[in-house]
Write a protein that holds these residues in place. Structure first.
Motif, PDB file in Angstrom:
ATOM      1  N   TYR A 124       3.044   7.846   1.361  1.00  0.00           N
ATOM      2  CA  TYR A 124       2.538   8.094   2.813  1.00  0.00           C
ATOM      3  C   TYR A 124       1.653   6.759   3.021  1.00  0.00           C
ATOM      4  CZ  TYR A 124       3.643  12.699   1.326  1.00  0.00           C
ATOM      5  OH  TYR A 124       4.255  13.776   0.976  1.00  0.00           O
ATOM      6  N   PRO A 125       2.140   5.754   2.912  1.00  0.00           N
ATOM      7  CA  PRO A 125       1.292   4.479   3.333  1.00  0.00           C
ATOM      8  C   PRO A 125       1.048   4.607   4.812  1.00  0.00           C
ATOM      9  CG  PRO A 125       3.795   4.075   3.362  1.00  0.00           C
ATOM     10  CD  PRO A 125       3.589   5.257   3.010  1.00  0.00           C
ATOM     11  N   PHE A 126      -0.184   3.955   5.229  1.00  0.00           N
ATOM     12  CA  PHE A 126      -0.782   3.965   6.336  1.00  0.00           C
ATOM     13  C   PHE A 126      -1.779   2.544   6.618  1.00  0.00           C
ATOM     14  CE2 PHE A 126      -4.129   4.750   9.567  1.00  0.00           C
ATOM     15  CZ  PHE A 126      -3.474   4.820  10.784  1.00  0.00           C
ATOM     16  N   MET A 127      -1.297   1.699   7.575  1.00  0.00           N
ATOM     17  CA  MET A 127      -2.048   0.511   7.629  1.00  0.00           C
ATOM     18  C   MET A 127      -2.902   0.871   8.856  1.00  0.00           C
ATOM     19  SD  MET A 127      -1.467  -2.137   5.721  1.00  0.00           S
ATOM     20  CE  MET A 127      -2.080  -3.594   6.519  1.00  0.00           C
ATOM     21  N   ALA A 128      -4.129   0.988   8.580  1.00  0.00           N
ATOM     22  CA  ALA A 128      -5.198   1.369   9.780  1.00  0.00           C
ATOM     23  C   ALA A 128      -5.552   0.236  10.667  1.00  0.00           C
ATOM     24  CB  ALA A 128      -6.497   1.668   8.918  1.00  0.00           C
ATOM     25  N   ASN A 129      -5.411  -1.014  10.240  1.00  0.00           N
ATOM     26  CA  ASN A 129      -5.544  -2.297  11.161  1.00  0.00           C
ATOM     27  C   ASN A 129      -4.806  -3.307  10.495  1.00  0.00           C
ATOM     28  OD1 ASN A 129      -7.205  -3.378   9.226  1.00  0.00           O
ATOM     29  ND2 ASN A 129      -8.928  -2.146  10.229  1.00  0.00           N
ATOM     30  N   ASP A 130      -5.034  -4.574  10.787  1.00  0.00           N
ATOM     31  CA  ASP A 130      -4.155  -5.600  10.146  1.00  0.00           C
ATOM     32  C   ASP A 130      -4.490  -5.790   8.394  1.00  0.00           C
ATOM     33  OD1 ASP A 130      -3.201  -6.252  12.559  1.00  0.00           O
ATOM     34  OD2 ASP A 130      -4.572  -8.003  13.062  1.00  0.00           O
ATOM     35  N   THR A 131      -5.499  -5.491   7.929  1.00  0.00           N
ATOM     36  CA  THR A 131      -5.769  -5.314   6.524  1.00  0.00           C
ATOM     37  C   THR A 131      -6.169  -4.143   5.810  1.00  0.00           C
ATOM     38  OG1 THR A 131      -8.070  -5.747   7.148  1.00  0.00           O
ATOM     39  CG2 THR A 131      -6.617  -7.970   7.173  1.00  0.00           C
ATOM     40  N   THR A 132      -6.301  -3.165   6.644  1.00  0.00           N
ATOM     41  CA  THR A 132      -6.906  -1.961   5.712  1.00  0.00           C
ATOM     42  C   THR A 132      -5.598  -0.910   5.526  1.00  0.00           C
ATOM     43  OG1 THR A 132      -8.857  -2.210   6.757  1.00  0.00           O
ATOM     44  CG2 THR A 132      -8.621   0.107   5.606  1.00  0.00           C
ATOM     45  N   PHE A 133      -5.373  -0.789   4.187  1.00  0.00           N
ATOM     46  CA  PHE A 133      -4.193   0.056   3.655  1.00  0.00           C
ATOM     47  C   PHE A 133      -4.556   1.066   3.092  1.00  0.00           C
ATOM     48  CE2 PHE A 133      -0.743   0.330   0.682  1.00  0.00           C
ATOM     49  CZ  PHE A 133       0.183   0.563   1.388  1.00  0.00           C
ATOM     50  N   PHE A 134      -4.011   2.368   3.645  1.00  0.00           N
ATOM     51  CA  PHE A 134      -4.386   3.575   2.627  1.00  0.00           C
ATOM     52  C   PHE A 134      -3.018   4.331   2.476  1.00  0.00           C
ATOM     53  CE2 PHE A 134      -7.848   3.619   5.880  1.00  0.00           C
ATOM     54  CZ  PHE A 134      -8.784   3.868   5.008  1.00  0.00           C
ATOM     55  N   PHE A 135      -2.997   4.716   1.091  1.00  0.00           N
ATOM     56  CA  PHE A 135      -1.725   5.348   0.702  1.00  0.00           C
ATOM     57  C   PHE A 135      -2.157   6.450  -0.447  1.00  0.00           C
ATOM     58  CE2 PHE A 135      -3.072   2.119  -2.299  1.00  0.00           C
ATOM     59  CZ  PHE A 135      -2.676   2.602  -3.509  1.00  0.00           C
ATOM     60  N   SER A 136      -1.286   7.232  -0.836  1.00  0.00           N
ATOM     61  CA  SER A 136      -1.514   8.316  -1.717  1.00  0.00           C
ATOM     62  C   SER A 136      -0.918   8.156  -3.301  1.00  0.00           C
ATOM     63  CB  SER A 136      -1.130   9.685  -1.288  1.00  0.00           C
ATOM     64  OG  SER A 136      -1.893  10.047  -0.106  1.00  0.00           O
ATOM     65  N   SER A 137      -1.509   8.414  -4.077  1.00  0.00           N
ATOM     66  CA  SER A 137      -0.896   8.309  -5.421  1.00  0.00           C
ATOM     67  C   SER A 137      -1.419   8.919  -6.634  1.00  0.00           C
ATOM     68  CB  SER A 137      -1.224   6.734  -5.894  1.00  0.00           C
ATOM     69  OG  SER A 137      -1.049   6.608  -7.332  1.00  0.00           O
ATOM     70  N   ASN A 138      -0.407   9.403  -7.654  1.00  0.00           N
ATOM     71  CA  ASN A 138      -0.883  10.208  -8.772  1.00  0.00           C
ATOM     72  C   ASN A 138      -0.940   9.204  -9.858  1.00  0.00           C
ATOM     73  OD1 ASN A 138       1.833   9.890  -9.375  1.00  0.00           O
ATOM     74  ND2 ASN A 138       2.390  11.948  -9.220  1.00  0.00           N
ATOM     75  N   GLY A 139      -0.696   7.870  -9.746  1.00  0.00           N
ATOM     76  CA  GLY A 139      -0.789   7.052 -10.667  1.00  0.00           C
ATOM     77  C   GLY A 139      -1.859   6.107 -10.892  1.00  0.00           C
ATOM     78  N   HIS A 140      -2.879   6.222 -10.246  1.00  0.00           N
ATOM     79  CA  HIS A 140      -4.144   5.474 -10.450  1.00  0.00           C
ATOM     80  C   HIS A 140      -5.174   5.857 -11.038  1.00  0.00           C
ATOM     81  CE1 HIS A 140      -3.123   1.880  -8.223  1.00  0.00           C
ATOM     82  NE2 HIS A 140      -2.183   2.449  -7.568  1.00  0.00           N
ATOM     83  N   GLY A 141      -4.964   7.278 -11.782  1.00  0.00           N
ATOM     84  CA  GLY A 141      -6.112   8.138 -12.227  1.00  0.00           C
ATOM     85  C   GLY A 141      -6.391   9.164 -11.139  1.00  0.00           C
ATOM     86  N   GLY A 142      -7.809   9.065 -10.952  1.00  0.00           N
ATOM     87  CA  GLY A 142      -8.291   9.806  -9.807  1.00  0.00           C
ATOM     88  C   GLY A 142      -9.028  11.358 -10.126  1.00  0.00           C
ATOM     89  N   LEU A 143      -8.891  11.971  -9.107  1.00  0.00           N
ATOM     90  CA  LEU A 143      -9.598  13.468  -9.100  1.00  0.00           C
ATOM     91  C   LEU A 143      -8.651  14.666  -9.655  1.00  0.00           C
ATOM     92  CD1 LEU A 143     -12.020  13.195  -6.043  1.00  0.00           C
ATOM     93  CD2 LEU A 143     -12.590  12.589  -8.727  1.00  0.00           C
TER      94      LEU A 143
END
Length: 176
Positions: free
Chosen positions: A28-47
């Motif tokens: 689920y990648p999403f570029m909010a603007n030219d530089t801000t990038f959101f995505f979902s992962s289960n491989g970076h640790g997390g909650l």
């Protein structure tokens, strides 16, 4: 993966690098603007499960991914964040409340800026200032909040949107 568009044609997909990709799953990648990038992962640790992460594009590479934290992320799967052009309203999906179904869509509104900074000496920018008082004021002069910098000169605070802030650039040494 990322791809560059040149002369109206998309180039070959290139791996986004270890700041984004893990041995786990990234979705689920999403570029909010030219530089801000959101995505979902289960491989970076997390909650737990899938979490939503933020990274900034710098040229062809990305900064180290940061978990956006609670309340967007929970111990369940949280994914597929999108924002409007203002960056203040958005939606994401989650399976956090199984009583409502499997994956539900949630909306949110950002009501505060999270501001971080560092106070350094004017004469030597490498030397931080401990216990410097940082004040946020409206243009009217009314103080909204104040904080003191830590031993490394760092400070942070939340301030509400929709206020006119003064832009005085000074600090005073704390007494503490």
């Amino acid at each position: 993966y990322r791809s560059e568009k040149k002369d109206g044609k998309w180039g070959a997909p290139l791996n986004a690098g270890p700041e984004i990709n893990t041995p786990g799953d990234e979705f689920y990648p999403f570029m909010a603007n030219d530089t801000t990038f959101f995505f979902s992962s289960n491989g970076h640790g997390g909650l737990g499960g899938l979490d939503i992460y933020l990274s900034y594009r710098k040229g062809p590479s990305f900064t180290t991914a940061k978990n956006v934290g609670f309340p967007l992320n929970t111990s369940n799967d949280d994914f597929s964040l999108i924002l409007d052009v203002s960056g203040r309203k958005g939606m994401f999906s989650s399976n956090r409340n199984a009583a409502q179904g499997n994956d539900d869509i949630y909306s949110f509104t950002v009501k505060f800026f999270f501001v971080v900074g560092k106070v350094v000496q004017h004469e030597n920018k490498d030397l931080p200032i401990d216990k410097a008082k940082v004040v946020v004021k409206q243009k009217s002069g009314r103080i909204i909040t104040s904080v003191y910098s830590d031993p490394n000169g760092h400070f942070s605070f939340d301030i509400p949107f929709n206020k006119d802030y003064a832009n005085d650039l000074y600090s005073q040494r704390g007494l503490g």
